[in-house]
Design an enzyme around this catalytic site. Structure first.
Site, PDB file in Angstrom:
ATOM      1  N   ARG A  51     -56.236  35.465  10.444  1.00 58.22           N
ATOM      2  CA  ARG A  51     -55.465  35.732   9.234  1.00 58.22           C
ATOM      3  C   ARG A  51     -56.339  35.850   7.983  1.00 58.22           C
ATOM      4  NH1 ARG A  51     -50.416  31.925   8.424  1.00 58.22           N
ATOM      5  NH2 ARG A  51     -52.111  30.502   8.853  1.00 58.22           N
ATOM      6  N   LYS A 148     -53.991  26.323  26.208  1.00 55.23           N
ATOM      7  CA  LYS A 148     -53.061  25.204  26.297  1.00 55.23           C
ATOM      8  C   LYS A 148     -52.766  24.726  24.875  1.00 55.23           C
ATOM      9  CE  LYS A 148     -55.093  20.785  26.268  1.00 55.23           C
ATOM     10  NZ  LYS A 148     -55.480  19.538  26.815  1.00 55.23           N
ATOM     11  N   HIS A 178     -59.157  24.606  31.159  1.00 51.76           N
ATOM     12  CA  HIS A 178     -60.616  24.738  31.253  1.00 51.76           C
ATOM     13  C   HIS A 178     -61.211  23.808  32.312  1.00 51.76           C
ATOM     14  CE1 HIS A 178     -60.520  21.367  28.381  1.00 51.76           C
ATOM     15  NE2 HIS A 178     -61.674  21.032  28.896  1.00 51.76           N
ATOM     16  N   LYS A 182     -64.728  24.177  35.437  1.00 54.01           N
ATOM     17  CA  LYS A 182     -65.895  23.294  35.591  1.00 54.01           C
ATOM     18  C   LYS A 182     -66.508  23.479  36.971  1.00 54.01           C
ATOM     19  CE  LYS A 182     -64.253  19.598  32.528  1.00 54.01           C
ATOM     20  NZ  LYS A 182     -65.308  19.392  31.550  1.00 54.01           N
ATOM     21  N   GLU A 216     -62.212   8.876  28.478  1.00 53.42           N
ATOM     22  CA  GLU A 216     -62.915   9.350  27.285  1.00 53.42           C
ATOM     23  C   GLU A 216     -63.281   8.153  26.414  1.00 53.42           C
ATOM     24  OE1 GLU A 216     -61.103  13.371  25.763  1.00 53.42           O
ATOM     25  OE2 GLU A 216     -59.480  11.996  26.189  1.00 53.42           O
ATOM     26  N   ASP A 235     -50.873  15.877  27.210  1.00 51.02           N
ATOM     27  CA  ASP A 235     -52.182  16.413  26.856  1.00 51.02           C
ATOM     28  C   ASP A 235     -53.138  16.460  28.055  1.00 51.02           C
ATOM     29  OD1 ASP A 235     -53.865  17.393  24.708  1.00 51.02           O
ATOM     30  OD2 ASP A 235     -55.050  15.561  24.955  1.00 51.02           O
ATOM     31  N   HIS A 240     -54.538  18.895  33.274  1.00 51.26           N
ATOM     32  CA  HIS A 240     -55.845  18.661  33.902  1.00 51.26           C
ATOM     33  C   HIS A 240     -55.761  17.770  35.150  1.00 51.26           C
ATOM     34  CE1 HIS A 240     -57.195  20.556  30.364  1.00 51.26           C
ATOM     35  NE2 HIS A 240     -57.237  19.504  29.581  1.00 51.26           N
ATOM     36  N   LYS A 331     -58.046   7.388  26.175  1.00 53.63           N
ATOM     37  CA  LYS A 331     -59.013   7.525  25.083  1.00 53.63           C
ATOM     38  C   LYS A 331     -59.570   6.160  24.726  1.00 53.63           C
ATOM     39  CE  LYS A 331     -57.300  11.756  23.111  1.00 53.63           C
ATOM     40  NZ  LYS A 331     -58.520  12.477  23.501  1.00 53.63           N
TER      41      LYS A 331
HETATM   42  P1  NAD Z   1     -57.401  26.328  14.528  1.00 55.73           P
HETATM   43  O1  NAD Z   1     -56.271  25.843  13.693  1.00 55.73           O
HETATM   44  O2  NAD Z   1     -58.766  25.785  14.270  1.00 55.73           O
HETATM   45  O3  NAD Z   1     -57.498  27.920  14.372  1.00 55.73           O
HETATM   46  C1  NAD Z   1     -56.368  28.740  14.389  1.00 55.73           C
HETATM   47  C2  NAD Z   1     -56.793  30.199  14.273  1.00 55.73           C
HETATM   48  O4  NAD Z   1     -55.603  30.984  14.327  1.00 55.73           O
HETATM   49  C3  NAD Z   1     -57.502  30.561  12.976  1.00 55.73           C
HETATM   50  O5  NAD Z   1     -58.492  31.529  13.273  1.00 55.73           O
HETATM   51  C4  NAD Z   1     -56.387  31.206  12.143  1.00 55.73           C
HETATM   52  O6  NAD Z   1     -56.860  32.170  11.209  1.00 55.73           O
HETATM   53  C5  NAD Z   1     -55.593  31.879  13.233  1.00 55.73           C
HETATM   54  N1  NAD Z   1     -54.201  32.110  12.808  1.00 55.73           N
HETATM   55  C6  NAD Z   1     -53.284  31.183  12.448  1.00 55.73           C
HETATM   56  N2  NAD Z   1     -52.112  31.782  12.136  1.00 55.73           N
HETATM   57  C7  NAD Z   1     -52.300  33.116  12.305  1.00 55.73           C
HETATM   58  C8  NAD Z   1     -51.482  34.266  12.130  1.00 55.73           C
HETATM   59  N3  NAD Z   1     -50.193  34.197  11.716  1.00 55.73           N
HETATM   60  N4  NAD Z   1     -52.017  35.475  12.406  1.00 55.73           N
HETATM   61  C9  NAD Z   1     -53.296  35.590  12.832  1.00 55.73           C
HETATM   62  N5  NAD Z   1     -54.113  34.552  12.995  1.00 55.73           N
HETATM   63  C10 NAD Z   1     -53.632  33.318  12.734  1.00 55.73           C
HETATM   64  O7  NAD Z   1     -56.960  26.121  16.037  1.00 55.73           O
HETATM   65  P2  NAD Z   1     -57.912  25.877  17.321  1.00 55.73           P
HETATM   66  O8  NAD Z   1     -58.299  24.443  17.353  1.00 55.73           O
HETATM   67  O9  NAD Z   1     -58.984  26.903  17.360  1.00 55.73           O
HETATM   68  O10 NAD Z   1     -56.893  26.081  18.524  1.00 55.73           O
HETATM   69  C11 NAD Z   1     -56.419  27.351  18.931  1.00 55.73           C
HETATM   70  C12 NAD Z   1     -55.579  27.183  20.200  1.00 55.73           C
HETATM   71  O11 NAD Z   1     -56.402  26.652  21.231  1.00 55.73           O
HETATM   72  C13 NAD Z   1     -54.412  26.213  20.044  1.00 55.73           C
HETATM   73  O12 NAD Z   1     -53.348  26.638  20.872  1.00 55.73           O
HETATM   74  C14 NAD Z   1     -54.977  24.905  20.600  1.00 55.73           C
HETATM   75  O13 NAD Z   1     -53.981  24.065  21.098  1.00 55.73           O
HETATM   76  C15 NAD Z   1     -55.841  25.439  21.718  1.00 55.73           C
HETATM   77  N6  NAD Z   1     -56.935  24.540  22.103  1.00 55.73           N
HETATM   78  C16 NAD Z   1     -57.856  24.139  21.198  1.00 55.73           C
HETATM   79  C17 NAD Z   1     -58.882  23.304  21.591  1.00 55.73           C
HETATM   80  C18 NAD Z   1     -59.950  22.880  20.621  1.00 55.73           C
HETATM   81  O14 NAD Z   1     -60.877  22.189  21.052  1.00 55.73           O
HETATM   82  N7  NAD Z   1     -59.894  23.247  19.366  1.00 55.73           N
HETATM   83  C19 NAD Z   1     -58.960  22.859  22.922  1.00 55.73           C
HETATM   84  C20 NAD Z   1     -57.999  23.301  23.839  1.00 55.73           C
HETATM   85  C21 NAD Z   1     -56.989  24.137  23.410  1.00 55.73           C
END
Ligand code: NAD
Length: 483
Positions: A51, A148, A178, A182, A216, A235, A240, A331
């Site tokens: 965004r 997820k 993920h 592994k 963890e 979670d 997992h 955790k």
């Molecule tokens: P984040 O909040 O850090 O990033 C969200 C991203 O989505 C940003 O790039 C933002 O610009 C974009 N975004 C938000 N609304 C938008 C819109 N309307 N249009 C276009 N882009 C938009 O989130 P994250 O931590 O990167 O997580 C992303 C997904 O991955 C989530 O579903 C989360 O549950 C999953 N996830 C994250 C992790 C992790 O370690 N961060 C691990 C497993 C799963």
């Protein structure tokens, strides 16, 4: 050991959420490592889409920073980073509006594999799927990757599946867990189905019980608000631990083929016994010496969400009836350690009388120090009669496989390359996810209906005392939570 890099076709990979935490920590550094390994063919590109306002030059700087911080692992030639960054593009796009979509259309090419990674919250999956098709960005060969959590219960998971199914065929949808990427988790299948040794013993006649631990040391950290709405059951267990359970318990598939493997996993989930409340222990960690307790960390002094769970699970099928599976995850535990242990039964008759234990244990360590240990009984060395002792036949991947074994491909790298290759074996099918929620939902609903309050446990411990009792009632003990 010869390292084999299997070529993939040139691709355009669009990462929706390309500026998010997951992209920064996992996806982009993982792609860079694949690039270094020579697995990103000429003509392949990665297109960040998010965004925020940004141009491709600024995105390249963002990617370079992410790699500097989280790149780790494999050393690359000088100048390789520039070559990788040249493959990066960026479009500002709104998943919920029309902004940016024509830019993406202009950027995409027809003669390469198109993959779209939804690294955004699940509330945007439906919008993205709809706009991708509306703007003609996909064809029958395009793939989408979804992160997820895939729903928070059966109903929401079904709704997500329906939203995606309106626009994509199941064979185009790659649901990430993920853990399945592994190396050691895949080794579970290699050990089971690649050796004559274990399979004949892999049933309730010879296996006393199986323990699956994912421990963890970290707390909820900055994810407190999100985590408190989820808890360890949603979670960790529903996805997992359930996947690990499936791989350890499933019947041999007829071939190593995506649907054959996933059919067998699904049968395991469907054979799980309904849970009884006294077979589950929920826990919440207390404040530690230098860290807040769970309730403080999530900002709710009355939170009833669990940061720990231990459970005794039964599988009602011919192979496993009578063999309990003990699962636990939490955790702020004593050590970071993921391990599966298959505990075989005592010998039915010992010719040595009481001279020692006669129990074999096969331990598969997923992290850290990935490897496999088989506990075998031998004679204690020296004179003085026939005394027995247990010794480990220990295979650490790092030692056995050398540098290539130690430098393992990260789960995300492997999974993204599987998407490009079009191989769904390590991704969850829609019916698998729904079956897992169908089993989990009544458990969570039961807690809510009863107002169940988790037991407390000390930060840095092995979990609540009640979890020890869960096994003690069956005259069994947990393996130590140790690195
Ligand atoms: P984040 O909040 O850090 O990033 C969200 C991203 O989505 C940003 O790039 C933002 O610009 C974009 N975004 C938000 N609304 C938008 C819109 N309307 N249009 C276009 N882009 C938009 O989130 P994250 O931590 O990167 O997580 C992303 C997904 O991955 C989530 O579903 C989360 O549950 C999953 N996830 C994250 C992790 C992790 O370690 N961060 C691990 C497993 C799963």
């Amino acid at each position: 050991m010869v390292s084999r890099v299997i070529p993939v076709d040139p691709f355009d990979l669009v990462i929706f959420g390309g500026t998010g935490d997951l992209a920064r920590r996992k996806i982009l550094p993982g792609l860079f490592r694949r690039f270094c390994a020579g697995q990103m063919p000429n003509g392949s590109r990665v297109i960040g889409a998010a965004r925020g306002e940004m141009d491709s030059a600024a995105y390249r700087a963002f990617v370079a920073e992410a790699i500097a911080e989280f790149g780790g692992g494999r050393a690359c030639e000088d100048g390789t980073l520039d070559g990788f960054l040249e493959r990066m593009e960026f479009v500002t796009i709104d998943a919920r509006g029309e902004n940016g979509w024509s830019d993406l259309v202009a950027l995409m090419r027809d003669d390469v594999v198109r993959a779209f990674y939804f690294s955004v919250g699940p509330s945007l999956f439906g919008d993205l799927a709809e706009r991708l098709t509306k703007h003609g960005l996909t064809d029958a060969d395009s793939r989408i990757v979804v992160e997820k959590p895939f729903g928070r219960d059966l109903e929401t998971a079904k709704a997500l599946n329906r939203d995606l199914a309106k626009h994509f065929d199941e064979r185009q949808i790659y649901r990430i867990d993920h853990y399945l990427g592994k190396e050691t988790v895949q080794n579970l299948m290699a050990v089971r189905f690649g050796n004559m040794l274990f399979e004949p013993l892999w049933n309730s006649q010879y296996v006393d019980h199986i323990q699956i631990t994912v421990a963890e040391t970290v707390g909820v950290g900055g994810r407190g608000e999100y985590y408190d709405k989820s808890g360890a059951m949603r979670d960790m267990v529903q996805n997992h631990l359930m996947q690990l359970l499936c791989l350890i318990a499933m019947e041999p598939p007829s071939k190593f083929d995506p649907d054959a493997v996933r059919d067998e996993k699904l049968k395991v989930i469907r054979a799980l016994d309904p849970m009884v409340p006294h077979h589950i222990v929920r826990g919440q960690y207390e404040p530690g010496a230098d860290a807040p307790g769970y309730r403080e960390a999530v900002g709710d002094p009355r939170s009833r969400t669990e940061s720990y769970i231990a459970m005794k699970v039964g599988i009602s099928n011919w192979r496993w009836a009578g063999t309990p599976f003990y699962l636990r995850t939490g955790k702020r535990l004593k050590a970071r350690s993921s391990e599966i242990v298959v505990v075989f039964k005592e010998l039915n008759h010992s010719i040595f009388g009481e001279a020692g234990e006669h129990r074999n244990e096969l331990s598969i360590r997923l992290q850290p120090n990935e490897g496999i240990t088989l506990g075998v009984t031998i004679k204690e060395p020296g004179p003085g009669g026939m005394r027995l002792m247990n010794v480990p036949l220990d295979m650490s991947f790092a030692e056995a496989l050398g540098p290539d074994g130690a430098d393992q491909t990260d789960a995300y790298e492997r999974l993204i390359m599987d998407v490009i290759r079009g191989n769904q074996t390590l991704f969850m099918r829609g019916d698998e996810v729904e079956a897992a929620w169908a089993w989990t939902d009544p458990i969570i609903q039961g807690w809510e209906a009863r107002g169940d309050v988790p037991k407390t446990y000390d930060a840095g411990s092995e979990g609540p005392v009640d979890a020890v009792q869960l096994l003690a009632r069956d005259t069994r003990v947990w393996r130590k939570v140790a690195p």
